[in-house]
Design a protein around this motif. Sequence first.
Motif, short mmCIF file in Angstrom:
data_model
loop_
_atom_site.label_atom_id
_atom_site.label_comp_id
_atom_site.label_asym_id
_atom_site.label_seq_id
_atom_site.Cartn_x
_atom_site.Cartn_y
_atom_site.Cartn_z
N CYS A 78 0.82 -1.20 -0.03
CA CYS A 78 0.08 -0.04 0.12
C CYS A 78 0.90 1.26 0.01
O CYS A 78 0.69 2.18 -0.91
CB CYS A 78 -0.91 -0.31 1.12
N MET A 79 1.91 1.26 0.90
CA MET A 79 2.64 2.46 0.89
C MET A 79 3.51 2.72 -0.48
O MET A 79 3.60 3.69 -0.70
CB MET A 79 3.64 2.26 2.32
N ASP A 80 4.15 1.54 -1.13
CA ASP A 80 4.55 1.71 -2.25
C ASP A 80 3.83 2.13 -3.32
O ASP A 80 4.22 3.04 -3.92
CB ASP A 80 5.44 0.20 -2.54
N GLU A 81 2.53 1.71 -3.22
CA GLU A 81 1.74 2.47 -4.58
C GLU A 81 1.45 3.67 -4.31
O GLU A 81 1.34 4.47 -5.40
CB GLU A 81 0.39 1.45 -4.02
N HIS A 82 1.51 4.19 -3.08
CA HIS A 82 0.96 5.37 -2.75
C HIS A 82 2.49 6.48 -2.52
O HIS A 82 2.28 7.62 -1.97
CB HIS A 82 -0.01 5.75 -1.58
N ASP A 83 3.36 5.77 -2.69
CA ASP A 83 4.58 6.68 -2.81
C ASP A 83 5.20 7.26 -1.47
O ASP A 83 5.31 8.40 -1.44
CB ASP A 83 4.62 7.92 -3.87
N TYR A 84 4.98 6.74 -0.57
CA TYR A 84 5.64 6.90 0.74
C TYR A 84 6.87 6.69 0.78
O TYR A 84 7.69 6.13 0.14
CB TYR A 84 4.94 6.03 1.91
N ASN A 85 7.50 7.45 1.79
CA ASN A 85 9.11 7.26 1.97
C ASN A 85 9.53 6.10 2.34
O ASN A 85 10.49 5.33 1.88
CB ASN A 85 9.52 8.57 2.55
N ILE A 86 9.37 5.93 4.01
CA ILE A 86 10.05 4.76 4.58
C ILE A 86 8.76 4.09 5.51
O ILE A 86 7.97 4.69 5.93
CB ILE A 86 10.97 5.45 5.51
N LEU A 87 8.85 2.58 5.37
CA LEU A 87 8.10 2.08 6.41
C LEU A 87 9.02 1.49 7.33
O LEU A 87 9.94 0.84 7.30
CB LEU A 87 7.48 0.67 5.62
N TRP A 88 8.84 2.07 8.63
CA TRP A 88 9.77 2.01 9.68
C TRP A 88 9.31 0.64 10.39
O TRP A 88 8.02 0.55 11.06
CB TRP A 88 9.79 3.10 10.83
N LEU A 89 9.90 -0.26 10.74
CA LEU A 89 9.73 -1.61 11.31
C LEU A 89 10.32 -1.58 12.86
O LEU A 89 11.40 -1.01 12.90
CB LEU A 89 9.90 -2.80 10.69
N ALA A 90 9.92 -2.37 13.84
CA ALA A 90 10.43 -2.48 15.08
C ALA A 90 10.80 -3.86 15.48
O ALA A 90 10.14 -4.79 15.07
CB ALA A 90 9.45 -1.93 16.17
N GLU A 91 11.94 -3.84 16.02
CA GLU A 91 12.54 -5.29 16.33
C GLU A 91 12.12 -5.63 17.88
O GLU A 91 12.12 -4.82 18.82
CB GLU A 91 14.02 -5.37 16.42
N HIS A 92 11.44 -6.83 18.12
CA HIS A 92 10.93 -6.94 19.35
C HIS A 92 10.62 -8.52 19.38
O HIS A 92 10.78 -9.25 18.43
CB HIS A 92 9.59 -6.63 19.67
N HIS A 93 10.62 -9.34 20.52
CA HIS A 93 10.76 -10.66 21.02
C HIS A 93 9.99 -11.21 21.92
O HIS A 93 9.49 -10.23 22.76
CB HIS A 93 12.21 -10.92 21.29
N PHE A 94 9.27 -12.21 21.83
CA PHE A 94 8.56 -13.10 23.00
C PHE A 94 7.33 -12.48 23.26
O PHE A 94 6.74 -12.72 24.49
CB PHE A 94 9.44 -13.03 24.14
N GLN A 95 6.58 -11.65 22.36
CA GLN A 95 5.31 -10.90 22.58
C GLN A 95 4.15 -11.95 22.23
O GLN A 95 3.63 -11.61 20.97
CB GLN A 95 5.46 -9.59 22.05
N HIS A 96 3.96 -12.92 23.05
CA HIS A 96 2.69 -13.63 22.70
C HIS A 96 1.46 -12.86 22.82
O HIS A 96 0.24 -13.29 22.43
CB HIS A 96 2.62 -14.90 23.74
N GLU A 97 1.59 -11.56 23.40
CA GLU A 97 0.07 -10.63 23.64
C GLU A 97 -0.02 -10.29 22.13
O GLU A 97 -1.44 -9.56 22.23
CB GLU A 97 0.74 -9.41 24.62
N GLY A 98 0.68 -10.02 21.14
CA GLY A 98 0.39 -9.74 19.78
C GLY A 98 0.52 -8.33 19.58
O GLY A 98 0.35 -7.78 18.50
N TYR A 99 1.06 -7.68 20.28
CA TYR A 99 1.40 -6.17 20.08
C TYR A 99 2.73 -5.94 18.90
O TYR A 99 2.61 -5.03 18.38
CB TYR A 99 1.65 -5.54 21.61
N GLU A 100 3.80 -6.46 19.17
CA GLU A 100 5.19 -6.20 18.55
C GLU A 100 5.76 -7.60 18.20
O GLU A 100 6.41 -8.00 18.89
CB GLU A 100 6.03 -5.53 19.42
N CYS A 101 5.58 -7.99 16.99
CA CYS A 101 5.73 -9.51 16.70
C CYS A 101 6.87 -9.52 15.68
O CYS A 101 6.76 -10.80 14.97
CB CYS A 101 4.49 -10.34 16.20
N ILE A 102 7.67 -8.74 15.23
CA ILE A 102 8.82 -8.88 14.45
C ILE A 102 10.04 -8.97 14.98
O ILE A 102 10.49 -7.84 15.59
CB ILE A 102 8.62 -7.70 13.05
N PRO A 103 10.71 -10.05 14.99
CA PRO A 103 11.94 -10.37 15.37
C PRO A 103 13.23 -9.80 14.75
O PRO A 103 14.21 -9.66 15.32
CB PRO A 103 12.01 -11.94 15.96
#
Length: 386
Positions: A48-73
């Motif tokens: 979606c962002m690429d289609e609409h010419d956004y600059n950066i998709l910022w992702l966050a590194e996180h671990h062990f979050q079975h709560e589902g909030y931040e799930c990209i290690p």
Amino acid sequence: MITRFSTVYAGHVDLGDMGQMATPANERRYSNEHLSSVFDKTEAIARCMDEHDYNILWLAEHHFQHEGYECIPNILMVAVHLAHLTTRLRIGCGFNITPMWHPLRLAEDFATADILTGGRVVFGVGRGYHTREVETFGSPMLDAEANRALFEEQVDVIMKSFHSEKFSHRGPHYTLPPGVPYRGYELRELTLVPRPLRQPVECWQPVVSASARGLDFMMKHRIKGLIGGGAATMAERSIHAYQEAAERAGLDYELGEGLSLGIFFHLAESRERAVREITPWYEEHVKMFGPLGFVPGLTPEQNAAAMGRGGWGAAGVPTVEHYARVGAWFAGTPEAFVAHLRELEQKYPGLEYVHVSNSMGTPQHIMLEQLAWFAKEVKPHFANRK
């Protein structure tokens, strides 16, 4: 002058029930299959962002979050994948939590990503804020001074390895290389193989406390700063402090230069509807970040209420309208958002980057709708101005 728009997606899966009367944060637990859906969601956001010419998709590194909030290690693995699915979008590391890495492994992995994606990955470093994550990986988090000292030495190592063909390092935590025999000679220097092709490496770091020590360290390595989340309510002080640190480093920065300012947003046909729709996602944000100290101004009693079900009004937990008044959140029409951004330009003439983000808990279909709407009705007012 604002010219570039990005978003921060910390990696929350669709949560189902949300808000103060929904499942408390510490009681959330999802299946591995549902937690893995974060990658499909990330792909959809990136497309979606690429289609609409956004600059950066910022992702966050996180671990062990079975709560589902931040799930990209691992941001770098995801970034390389996303670069093959998009054409222009840059993927930002917002942030690699450096104390959970060996600095040279992080440097090598970024260099690999830089080369494989043709420079479309943006490097970023952070100290971390989850004790469950950092301490589990064997680094200090409870001891803030030890955490900062380790982080600063690690970044020094990374920058040496990026920008020097040959380097060595001797410090409290690392002796690089170790003085060992190697193929008939004494090892005294190392070369990162490969090094990033784009030099010098663009690097970003969060600005939260805006301490003089932290900002002076950023200036030492010409690190740019993201201000967002809980720190957005302190934006004015942080922005001035960053400029003052630049002056101490002999740099002539305009106010706002070198920074990206973050705003949580939700668009609707009226302010009233926008506030109504964003409220459960804002409340989910408070449930997640309040106990971690990232909802400024909450009292212990308000945090206790936020960790349970209901009782927020009686405890005086601030509503989303409170944070809208101090500039951390926006809920309203596209026209009002354009006016808000124009005011920021007047206030911070050096500000080029703004990251507009959806609150923790926002479902995927709403995120895609909001990003497209912003791109169509707000972003064009700031386009073609470079």
